[in-house]
Design a protein around this motif. Structure first.
Motif, PDB file in Angstrom:
ATOM      1  N   LYS A 171       0.854  -1.184   0.000  1.00  0.00           N
ATOM      2  CA  LYS A 171       0.000   0.000   0.000  1.00  0.00           C
ATOM      3  C   LYS A 171       0.888   1.231   0.000  1.00  0.00           C
ATOM      4  O   LYS A 171       1.854   1.320   0.749  1.00  0.00           O
ATOM      5  CB  LYS A 171      -0.918   0.007   1.220  1.00  0.00           C
ATOM      6  N   ARG A 172       0.572   2.177  -0.871  1.00  0.00           N
ATOM      7  CA  ARG A 172       1.405   3.365  -1.037  1.00  0.00           C
ATOM      8  C   ARG A 172       0.940   4.496  -0.126  1.00  0.00           C
ATOM      9  O   ARG A 172      -0.241   4.610   0.183  1.00  0.00           O
ATOM     10  CB  ARG A 172       1.369   3.838  -2.492  1.00  0.00           C
ATOM     11  N   PRO A 173       1.872   5.340   0.301  1.00  0.00           N
ATOM     12  CA  PRO A 173       1.496   6.449   1.184  1.00  0.00           C
ATOM     13  C   PRO A 173       0.836   7.593   0.423  1.00  0.00           C
ATOM     14  O   PRO A 173       1.059   7.785  -0.773  1.00  0.00           O
ATOM     15  CB  PRO A 173       2.847   6.894   1.760  1.00  0.00           C
ATOM     16  N   LYS A 174       0.038   8.367   1.163  1.00  0.00           N
ATOM     17  CA  LYS A 174      -0.524   9.604   0.638  1.00  0.00           C
ATOM     18  C   LYS A 174       0.395  10.749   1.046  1.00  0.00           C
ATOM     19  O   LYS A 174       0.712  10.908   2.231  1.00  0.00           O
ATOM     20  CB  LYS A 174      -1.933   9.819   1.194  1.00  0.00           C
ATOM     21  N   VAL A 175       0.821  11.522   0.075  1.00  0.00           N
ATOM     22  CA  VAL A 175       1.803  12.578   0.299  1.00  0.00           C
ATOM     23  C   VAL A 175       1.154  13.944   0.103  1.00  0.00           C
ATOM     24  O   VAL A 175       0.386  14.148  -0.852  1.00  0.00           O
ATOM     25  CB  VAL A 175       3.001  12.429  -0.661  1.00  0.00           C
ATOM     26  N   ALA A 176       1.452  14.856   1.016  1.00  0.00           N
ATOM     27  CA  ALA A 176       0.990  16.242   0.916  1.00  0.00           C
ATOM     28  C   ALA A 176       2.192  17.154   0.740  1.00  0.00           C
ATOM     29  O   ALA A 176       3.203  16.999   1.443  1.00  0.00           O
ATOM     30  CB  ALA A 176       0.199  16.643   2.159  1.00  0.00           C
ATOM     31  N   LEU A 177       2.105  18.101  -0.195  1.00  0.00           N
ATOM     32  CA  LEU A 177       3.178  19.053  -0.463  1.00  0.00           C
ATOM     33  C   LEU A 177       2.728  20.461  -0.116  1.00  0.00           C
ATOM     34  O   LEU A 177       1.563  20.835  -0.353  1.00  0.00           O
ATOM     35  CB  LEU A 177       3.572  19.025  -1.947  1.00  0.00           C
ATOM     36  N   LEU A 178       3.641  21.249   0.419  1.00  0.00           N
ATOM     37  CA  LEU A 178       3.358  22.661   0.707  1.00  0.00           C
ATOM     38  C   LEU A 178       4.620  23.478   0.499  1.00  0.00           C
ATOM     39  O   LEU A 178       5.660  23.191   1.099  1.00  0.00           O
ATOM     40  CB  LEU A 178       2.867  22.840   2.149  1.00  0.00           C
ATOM     41  N   ALA A 179       4.535  24.480  -0.356  1.00  0.00           N
ATOM     42  CA  ALA A 179       5.614  25.453  -0.514  1.00  0.00           C
ATOM     43  C   ALA A 179       5.302  26.664   0.360  1.00  0.00           C
ATOM     44  O   ALA A 179       4.133  26.984   0.603  1.00  0.00           O
ATOM     45  CB  ALA A 179       5.743  25.875  -1.972  1.00  0.00           C
ATOM     46  N   THR A 180       6.344  27.337   0.847  1.00  0.00           N
ATOM     47  CA  THR A 180       6.139  28.510   1.700  1.00  0.00           C
ATOM     48  C   THR A 180       7.004  29.660   1.222  1.00  0.00           C
ATOM     49  O   THR A 180       8.121  29.459   0.734  1.00  0.00           O
ATOM     50  CB  THR A 180       6.483  28.199   3.172  1.00  0.00           C
ATOM     51  N   GLY A 181       6.467  30.876   1.368  1.00  0.00           N
ATOM     52  CA  GLY A 181       7.255  32.055   1.041  1.00  0.00           C
ATOM     53  C   GLY A 181       6.443  33.130   0.353  1.00  0.00           C
ATOM     54  O   GLY A 181       5.687  32.848  -0.584  1.00  0.00           O
ATOM     55  N   ASP A 182       6.601  34.378   0.811  1.00  0.00           N
ATOM     56  CA  ASP A 182       5.905  35.507   0.197  1.00  0.00           C
ATOM     57  C   ASP A 182       6.348  35.758  -1.231  1.00  0.00           C
ATOM     58  O   ASP A 182       5.592  36.344  -2.028  1.00  0.00           O
ATOM     59  CB  ASP A 182       6.156  36.783   1.019  1.00  0.00           C
ATOM     60  N   GLU A 183       7.555  35.347  -1.557  1.00  0.00           N
ATOM     61  CA  GLU A 183       8.125  35.683  -2.868  1.00  0.00           C
ATOM     62  C   GLU A 183       7.647  34.767  -3.981  1.00  0.00           C
ATOM     63  O   GLU A 183       7.907  35.015  -5.162  1.00  0.00           O
ATOM     64  CB  GLU A 183       9.656  35.620  -2.790  1.00  0.00           C
ATOM     65  N   LEU A 184       6.929  33.679  -3.646  1.00  0.00           N
ATOM     66  CA  LEU A 184       6.614  32.648  -4.623  1.00  0.00           C
ATOM     67  C   LEU A 184       5.320  32.908  -5.378  1.00  0.00           C
ATOM     68  O   LEU A 184       4.334  33.397  -4.808  1.00  0.00           O
ATOM     69  CB  LEU A 184       6.508  31.286  -3.928  1.00  0.00           C
ATOM     70  N   VAL A 185       5.330  32.578  -6.664  1.00  0.00           N
ATOM     71  CA  VAL A 185       4.110  32.561  -7.478  1.00  0.00           C
ATOM     72  C   VAL A 185       4.072  31.240  -8.220  1.00  0.00           C
ATOM     73  O   VAL A 185       5.108  30.617  -8.471  1.00  0.00           O
ATOM     74  CB  VAL A 185       4.049  33.742  -8.468  1.00  0.00           C
ATOM     75  N   MET A 186       2.876  30.811  -8.582  1.00  0.00           N
ATOM     76  CA  MET A 186       2.716  29.545  -9.276  1.00  0.00           C
ATOM     77  C   MET A 186       3.259  29.630 -10.699  1.00  0.00           C
ATOM     78  O   MET A 186       3.238  30.702 -11.319  1.00  0.00           O
ATOM     79  CB  MET A 186       1.237  29.141  -9.306  1.00  0.00           C
ATOM     80  N   PRO A 187       3.749  28.512 -11.256  1.00  0.00           N
ATOM     81  CA  PRO A 187       4.230  28.516 -12.636  1.00  0.00           C
ATOM     82  C   PRO A 187       3.137  28.991 -13.598  1.00  0.00           C
ATOM     83  O   PRO A 187       1.963  28.644 -13.454  1.00  0.00           O
ATOM     84  CB  PRO A 187       4.583  27.046 -12.890  1.00  0.00           C
ATOM     85  N   GLY A 188       3.536  29.802 -14.553  1.00  0.00           N
ATOM     86  CA  GLY A 188       2.588  30.357 -15.511  1.00  0.00           C
ATOM     87  C   GLY A 188       2.007  31.688 -15.112  1.00  0.00           C
ATOM     88  O   GLY A 188       1.237  32.277 -15.870  1.00  0.00           O
ATOM     89  N   THR A 189       2.378  32.159 -13.918  1.00  0.00           N
ATOM     90  CA  THR A 189       1.878  33.433 -13.414  1.00  0.00           C
ATOM     91  C   THR A 189       2.849  34.556 -13.791  1.00  0.00           C
ATOM     92  O   THR A 189       4.061  34.387 -13.655  1.00  0.00           O
ATOM     93  CB  THR A 189       1.746  33.381 -11.879  1.00  0.00           C
ATOM     94  N   PRO A 190       2.349  35.706 -14.280  1.00  0.00           N
ATOM     95  CA  PRO A 190       3.259  36.831 -14.545  1.00  0.00           C
ATOM     96  C   PRO A 190       4.009  37.221 -13.275  1.00  0.00           C
ATOM     97  O   PRO A 190       3.430  37.276 -12.188  1.00  0.00           O
ATOM     98  CB  PRO A 190       2.309  37.948 -15.000  1.00  0.00           C
ATOM     99  N   LEU A 191       5.302  37.465 -13.418  1.00  0.00           N
ATOM    100  CA  LEU A 191       6.138  37.794 -12.270  1.00  0.00           C
ATOM    101  C   LEU A 191       6.045  39.284 -11.937  1.00  0.00           C
ATOM    102  O   LEU A 191       6.207  40.137 -12.808  1.00  0.00           O
ATOM    103  CB  LEU A 191       7.591  37.435 -12.545  1.00  0.00           C
ATOM    104  N   GLY A 192       5.798  39.568 -10.663  1.00  0.00           N
ATOM    105  CA  GLY A 192       5.854  40.926 -10.181  1.00  0.00           C
ATOM    106  C   GLY A 192       7.230  41.230  -9.615  1.00  0.00           C
ATOM    107  O   GLY A 192       8.109  40.369  -9.591  1.00  0.00           O
ATOM    108  N   PRO A 193       7.431  42.451  -9.146  1.00  0.00           N
ATOM    109  CA  PRO A 193       8.711  42.799  -8.531  1.00  0.00           C
ATOM    110  C   PRO A 193       9.008  41.887  -7.338  1.00  0.00           C
ATOM    111  O   PRO A 193       8.112  41.588  -6.542  1.00  0.00           O
ATOM    112  CB  PRO A 193       8.497  44.249  -8.075  1.00  0.00           C
ATOM    113  N   ASP A 194      10.253  41.417  -7.256  1.00  0.00           N
ATOM    114  CA  ASP A 194      10.731  40.619  -6.123  1.00  0.00           C
ATOM    115  C   ASP A 194      10.072  39.244  -6.023  1.00  0.00           C
ATOM    116  O   ASP A 194      10.108  38.611  -4.969  1.00  0.00           O
ATOM    117  CB  ASP A 194      10.513  41.364  -4.792  1.00  0.00           C
ATOM    118  N   GLN A 195       9.499  38.767  -7.115  1.00  0.00           N
ATOM    119  CA  GLN A 195       8.850  37.452  -7.082  1.00  0.00           C
ATOM    120  C   GLN A 195       9.666  36.428  -7.865  1.00  0.00           C
ATOM    121  O   GLN A 195      10.393  36.768  -8.803  1.00  0.00           O
ATOM    122  CB  GLN A 195       7.433  37.531  -7.661  1.00  0.00           C
TER     123      GLN A 195
END
Length: 400
Positions: A171-195
């Motif tokens: 039986k395989r485990p269920k995995v949860a992922l979480l990124a943290t940080g004010d500077e991060l944006v999701m891929p495909g998102t226009p980048l703002g200053p300092d992102q």
């Protein structure tokens, strides 16, 4: 605080991995799964003496130069010849068809000359030639696939040949992922200053998916306890087996993850490793849930996952550890610091020799160099550097 040696960190993680839990699945749903019990043959394969060629079946002793044999019938796959082959007789036979009783040899059709119901051969008979004996592939009671085998295309094929309808797998485990940080944006998102673009969860999801029942990406938590607490409550409410966070694993003013995890019931085991890249790695548990706090720099996150997280998931499934490679260097390595260095490298052939070509880039945010790598050279602490041709240890990376 002293840095924990890599091997000790891995042993402490593996000690918290639960024993393999079995579940039975249909063979058609078992691709990529890991066997929790062996597959044992319940019948012989082939179940009868079978022809390996299109040709003629006869008694080898009856074949001689210029001698004609009487063709008394035909044996096809799924429709064997019902009679027996006697002296001076032959049966037309096709690949996979049962060898008729009395016959002991097959001569392929390209070496036969047919004249009505008679046949003679242009080559001497070799007793037993082109015959697959009953049980030649496997026999009743043979262990076809061992426990801990990963079921790829070839393994599934032999299991199917053994008439296996279902298999017991880990039986395989269920995995949860979480990124943290004010500077991060999701891929495909226009980048703002300092992102910057959040790449860790994308890479980790692909890396861990072959070992997981599900990999759920909970997005990006901002650098505020209120937001981080809200996302962690959501994550733990989903009852994952493994939680993987990236970023905030150090002890800076904005590194909130460690304190937040502790407040949400995580017991920390360790949080600093004697390795580079990837020193600020956290590991702990919350009940039966394993919790990994990986560094935010993408190379550090993905390398620590290769060195510590994926071995834990392999252990979870009953897979053997990945064996290190022993290959010669195709270029020199520089002196190392006190921390074990997992140095990016390519596996290439140069001047007829397959070896490791070191990648000189060591920055923990340099993702393009990691994407070019096939392996990580394991450079011990205080290594003085090695010359071209020295055989060294390396870990293959990116394996599913």
């Amino acid at each position: 605080m002293n840095l924990l040696p890599v091997d000790e960190a891995l042993n402490r993680i593996l000690a918290r991995v639960p024993d393999v839990v079995c579940e039975r699945v249909a063979l058609s749903d078992a691709a990529g799964r890991v066997l929790a019990e062996p597959v044992v043959a319940s019948h012989n394969q082939p179940p009868f003496n079978a022809s390996a060629m299109d040709g003629y079946a006869m008694r080898a002793a009856d074949v001689a130069e210029g001698t004609w044999l009487e063709v008394i019938g035909m044996s096809q796959a799924g429709a064997g010849f019902a009679g027996a082959v006697g002296e001076g007789q032959a049966v037309r036979i096709f690949t996979g068809a049962p060898l008729p009783e009395g016959a002991d040899t097959v001569i392929m059709q390209e070496e036969a000359e047919r004249n009505g119901d008679l046949v003679r051969f242009t080559t001497p008979a070799r007793l037993g030639h082109s015959v697959r004996p009953r049980g030649y592939d496997f026999a009743v009671g043979d262990m076809i696939l061992e426990r801990g085998t990963r079921l790829g295309a070839f393994q599934l094929a032999v299991a199917a040949a053994a008439n296996t309808g279902t298999v017991k797998v880990a039986k395989r485990p269920k995995v949860a992922l979480l990124a943290t940080g004010d500077e991060l944006v999701m891929p495909g998102t226009p980048l703002g200053p300092d992102q910057i673009v959040a790449s860790n969860s994308v890479g980790l999801a692909a890396s861990l998916a072959p070992f997981a029942e599900t990999v759920t990406d909970f997005g990006i938590a901002r650098d505020s306890r209120e937001n981080l607490d809200a996302v962690l409550r959501e994550i733990f409410a989903s009852e994952p087996d493994v939680v993987v966070t990236t970023g905030g694993a150090s002890v800076g003013e904005h590194d909130l993850v460690q304190a937040a995890l502790v407040d949400h019931g995580v017991t920390l085991d360790f949080w600093r490793i004697n390795m580079r890249p990837g020193k600020p790695l956290m590991f702990g548990t919350r009940g039966k849930t394993l919790v990994f706090g990986l560094p935010g720099n993408p190379v550090s996150a993905l390398v620590t996952a290769e060195i510590l997280l994926k071995p834990a998931l392999r252990h979870w499934l009953g897979l053997e550890p990945v064996e290190p490679l022993r290959l010669p260097l195709l270029g020199p390595t520089p002196p190392n610091t006190a921390r074990r260095h997992f140095m990016r490298a390519r596996i290439v052939m140069l001047d007829g020799m397959t070896g490791l070509l070191p990648i000189s880039e060591t920055d923990s945010g340099h993702t393009s160099s990691l994407a070019a790598a096939d392996a990580l050279i394991v450079q011990p602490g205080h290594d003085p550097g090695q010359t071209t041709g020295t055989v060294v240890s390396a870990l293959p990376i990116g394996l599913g």
